[in-house]
Design an enzyme around this catalytic site. Structure first.
Site, PDB file in Angstrom:
ATOM      1  N   LYS A  96     105.008 -53.631 -43.575  1.00 26.48           N
ATOM      2  CA  LYS A  96     103.900 -54.131 -44.400  1.00 26.48           C
ATOM      3  C   LYS A  96     104.330 -54.278 -45.863  1.00 26.48           C
ATOM      4  CE  LYS A  96     100.456 -54.484 -41.431  1.00 26.48           C
ATOM      5  NZ  LYS A  96     100.110 -55.853 -40.972  1.00 26.48           N
ATOM      6  N   TYR A 116     105.887 -48.866 -39.917  1.00 28.71           N
ATOM      7  CA  TYR A 116     104.767 -49.770 -40.235  1.00 28.71           C
ATOM      8  C   TYR A 116     104.727 -50.075 -41.739  1.00 28.71           C
ATOM      9  CZ  TYR A 116      99.761 -51.174 -40.258  1.00 28.71           C
ATOM     10  OH  TYR A 116      98.564 -51.830 -40.412  1.00 28.71           O
TER      11      TYR A 116
HETATM   12  P1  NAI Z   1      93.693 -55.210 -33.352  1.00 30.79           P
HETATM   13  O1  NAI Z   1      94.586 -54.448 -32.432  1.00 30.79           O
HETATM   14  O2  NAI Z   1      92.233 -55.156 -33.093  1.00 30.79           O
HETATM   15  O3  NAI Z   1      94.141 -56.742 -33.411  1.00 30.79           O
HETATM   16  C1  NAI Z   1      95.477 -57.142 -33.519  1.00 30.79           C
HETATM   17  C2  NAI Z   1      95.735 -58.277 -32.557  1.00 30.79           C
HETATM   18  O4  NAI Z   1      97.110 -58.705 -32.671  1.00 30.79           O
HETATM   19  C3  NAI Z   1      95.532 -57.877 -31.098  1.00 30.79           C
HETATM   20  O5  NAI Z   1      94.567 -58.723 -30.500  1.00 30.79           O
HETATM   21  C4  NAI Z   1      96.903 -58.053 -30.465  1.00 30.79           C
HETATM   22  O6  NAI Z   1      96.861 -58.505 -29.118  1.00 30.79           O
HETATM   23  C5  NAI Z   1      97.541 -59.072 -31.373  1.00 30.79           C
HETATM   24  N1  NAI Z   1      98.999 -59.055 -31.265  1.00 30.79           N
HETATM   25  C6  NAI Z   1      99.806 -57.963 -31.245  1.00 30.79           C
HETATM   26  N2  NAI Z   1     101.081 -58.339 -31.123  1.00 30.79           N
HETATM   27  C7  NAI Z   1     101.107 -59.697 -31.062  1.00 30.79           C
HETATM   28  C8  NAI Z   1     102.138 -60.658 -30.960  1.00 30.79           C
HETATM   29  N3  NAI Z   1     103.409 -60.305 -30.854  1.00 30.79           N
HETATM   30  N4  NAI Z   1     101.800 -61.972 -30.952  1.00 30.79           N
HETATM   31  C9  NAI Z   1     100.504 -62.352 -31.052  1.00 30.79           C
HETATM   32  N5  NAI Z   1      99.482 -61.468 -31.149  1.00 30.79           N
HETATM   33  C10 NAI Z   1      99.777 -60.153 -31.162  1.00 30.79           C
HETATM   34  O7  NAI Z   1      94.012 -54.687 -34.837  1.00 30.79           O
HETATM   35  P2  NAI Z   1      93.275 -54.929 -36.241  1.00 30.79           P
HETATM   36  O8  NAI Z   1      92.808 -53.626 -36.751  1.00 30.79           O
HETATM   37  O9  NAI Z   1      92.320 -56.046 -36.155  1.00 30.79           O
HETATM   38  O10 NAI Z   1      94.541 -55.336 -37.166  1.00 30.79           O
HETATM   39  C11 NAI Z   1      94.784 -56.635 -37.615  1.00 30.79           C
HETATM   40  C12 NAI Z   1      95.836 -56.571 -38.717  1.00 30.79           C
HETATM   41  O11 NAI Z   1      95.350 -55.801 -39.815  1.00 30.79           O
HETATM   42  C13 NAI Z   1      97.148 -55.916 -38.296  1.00 30.79           C
HETATM   43  O12 NAI Z   1      98.221 -56.600 -38.903  1.00 30.79           O
HETATM   44  C14 NAI Z   1      97.035 -54.528 -38.866  1.00 30.79           C
HETATM   45  O13 NAI Z   1      98.289 -53.934 -39.075  1.00 30.79           O
HETATM   46  C15 NAI Z   1      96.308 -54.806 -40.165  1.00 30.79           C
HETATM   47  N6  NAI Z   1      95.632 -53.663 -40.751  1.00 30.79           N
HETATM   48  C16 NAI Z   1      94.548 -53.122 -40.136  1.00 30.79           C
HETATM   49  C17 NAI Z   1      93.904 -52.050 -40.728  1.00 30.79           C
HETATM   50  C18 NAI Z   1      92.704 -51.436 -40.135  1.00 30.79           C
HETATM   51  O14 NAI Z   1      92.153 -50.523 -40.793  1.00 30.79           O
HETATM   52  N7  NAI Z   1      92.255 -51.858 -38.968  1.00 30.79           N
HETATM   53  C19 NAI Z   1      94.390 -51.457 -41.992  1.00 30.79           C
HETATM   54  C20 NAI Z   1      95.496 -52.135 -42.548  1.00 30.79           C
HETATM   55  C21 NAI Z   1      96.089 -53.193 -41.938  1.00 30.79           C
END
Ligand code: NAI
Length: 325
Positions: A171, A167
């Site tokens: 990133k 990851y």
């Molecule tokens: P989440 O799991 O709630 O949302 C991510 C969304 O991306 C999901 O709805 C999923 O279906 C969608 N997704 C996954 N693979 C996909 C693909 N191949 N094509 C289209 N859609 C796809 O996660 P969250 O927490 O909202 O994360 C959003 C972003 O923020 C991610 O990139 C994550 O790595 C990043 N992030 C989140 C942090 C946190 O504390 N929640 C911290 C640092 C980064």
């Protein structure tokens, strides 16, 4: 306060907007007038499966509040899928102004055990996926001489988190990608910034406790002061920074921004003053490096190069300050 930051007439693509952070960005952008492309594959927090309902529910919510949105269900982890997201935006709304690369999932493991499958899936969705959507989005933005990109990085990459080597590699790669998009985009009114969000989401729930085997890391986790974080490690605390960064009002580019518990801060990649070897064509010895390692590591003056060439200027300035030039 009245909403002075508006997106009327602007078209925004948000990948992974069916849940968590992306969903909130989509809802808030739509409330402020943007036409939104809600992309989501609809799989689990570990990237397993697919479903149309995640994107559909967000589109429904936007339309119910009088906003404009379409759903796209493609996986951004393929060139075809990324291209289709942009194509759908162009067909529905005629252009692309904003591209928020947010989709992703986790497959954590200890560094020495990460499999090819765990590596490829994570690089595929975070790093290649952002590439595949942003390239055609960039083409569209260039035509208008206007664009706003967000790439979603992570404190796990910029600062470090055990059991996230795949990851963090992905990133960290996005930081480089965002820098180059910012530099090339500067010729066409296109900005690019990287966000490091922090939120309890279903992604955060994917964290396994395996990393508890690393004593120094556990110490940092257990001794951290969370006093400013109560009730603030939530999705909505991240959205205002994103909305500002993708607005017309914000011309800042080439930046890294951290959002954590209601503290918003620029994160900088800087070089220390360092030690400059005596002028001339004879390189220093490893012993010279050892003798000067404290200065190399701890110089008081820091410089933030915005291109490769900026660093040459910083080297000349350091050489002059140190009296070797
Ligand atoms: P989440 O799991 O709630 O949302 C991510 C969304 O991306 C999901 O709805 C999923 O279906 C969608 N997704 C996954 N693979 C996909 C693909 N191949 N094509 C289209 N859609 C796809 O996660 P969250 O927490 O909202 O994360 C959003 C972003 O923020 C991610 O990139 C994550 O790595 C990043 N992030 C989140 C942090 C946190 O504390 N929640 C911290 C640092 C980064």
């Amino acid at each position: 306060m009245t909403d002075t930051i508006r997106f009327d007439g602007r078209v925004a693509i948000i990948t992974g907007a069916g849940n968590g952070l992306g969903k909130d960005y989509a809802l808030e952008l739509a409330k402020r007038g943007a036409k939104v492309v809600v992309n989501d594959l609809g799989g689990s927090g570990a990237g397993i499966g697919a479903s149309r309902s995640a994107a559909d529910l967000v589109v429904e919510e936007i339309r119910d509040s009088g906003g404009e949105a379409i759903a796209n269900y493609d996986s951004i982890a393929t060139r075809e899928g990324g291209g289709k997201v942009v194509q759908d935006a162009l067909e529905a709304f005629g252009t692309v102004d904003i591209c928020i690369n947010n989709a992703g999932f986790l497959r954590n493991n200890r560094f020495e055990d990460i499999t090819d499958e765990e590596l490829d899936a994570i690089l595929g969705v975070h790093l290649k996926g952002a590439f595949y959507v942003s390239q055609p989005a960039f083409h569209a933005m260039r035509k208008n001489n206007y664009g706003r990109f967000i790439f979603t990085g992570s404190a796990s990459a910029m600062f470090g988190h055990a059991w996230q080597a795949n990851y963090a590699a992905a990133k960290g790669g996005l930081m480089g990608l965002s820098h180059i998009v910012a530099i090339e985009g500067s010729a066409y009114g296109i900005t690019s910034n990287l966000l490091m969000p922090t939120a309890q989401s279903r992604l955060a729930n994917q964290m396994t406790e395996g990393f508890m085997e690393i004593p120094e890391f556990v110490k940092s986790m257990s001794e951290a002061d969370y006093a400013a974080s109560t009730d603030r490690v939530t999705v909505p605390f991240n959205t205002p920074l994103v909305l500002y960064l993708v607005s017309e009002a914000c011309t800042a580019t080439h930046g890294l921004y951290s959002s954590n518990s209601g503290r918003y801060a620029r994160v900088r990649i800087c070089a220390a003053e360092g030690w400059v070897a005596p002028m001339g064509s004879t390189p220093p010895s490893p012993e010279d490096i050892a003798a000067n390692f404290d200065r190399i590591s701890n110089g008081a003056v820091y410089h933030e190069p915005m291109t490769v060439y900026d660093e040459f200027t910083a080297v000349a300035a350091a050489a002059k300050r140190q009296g070797v030039l």
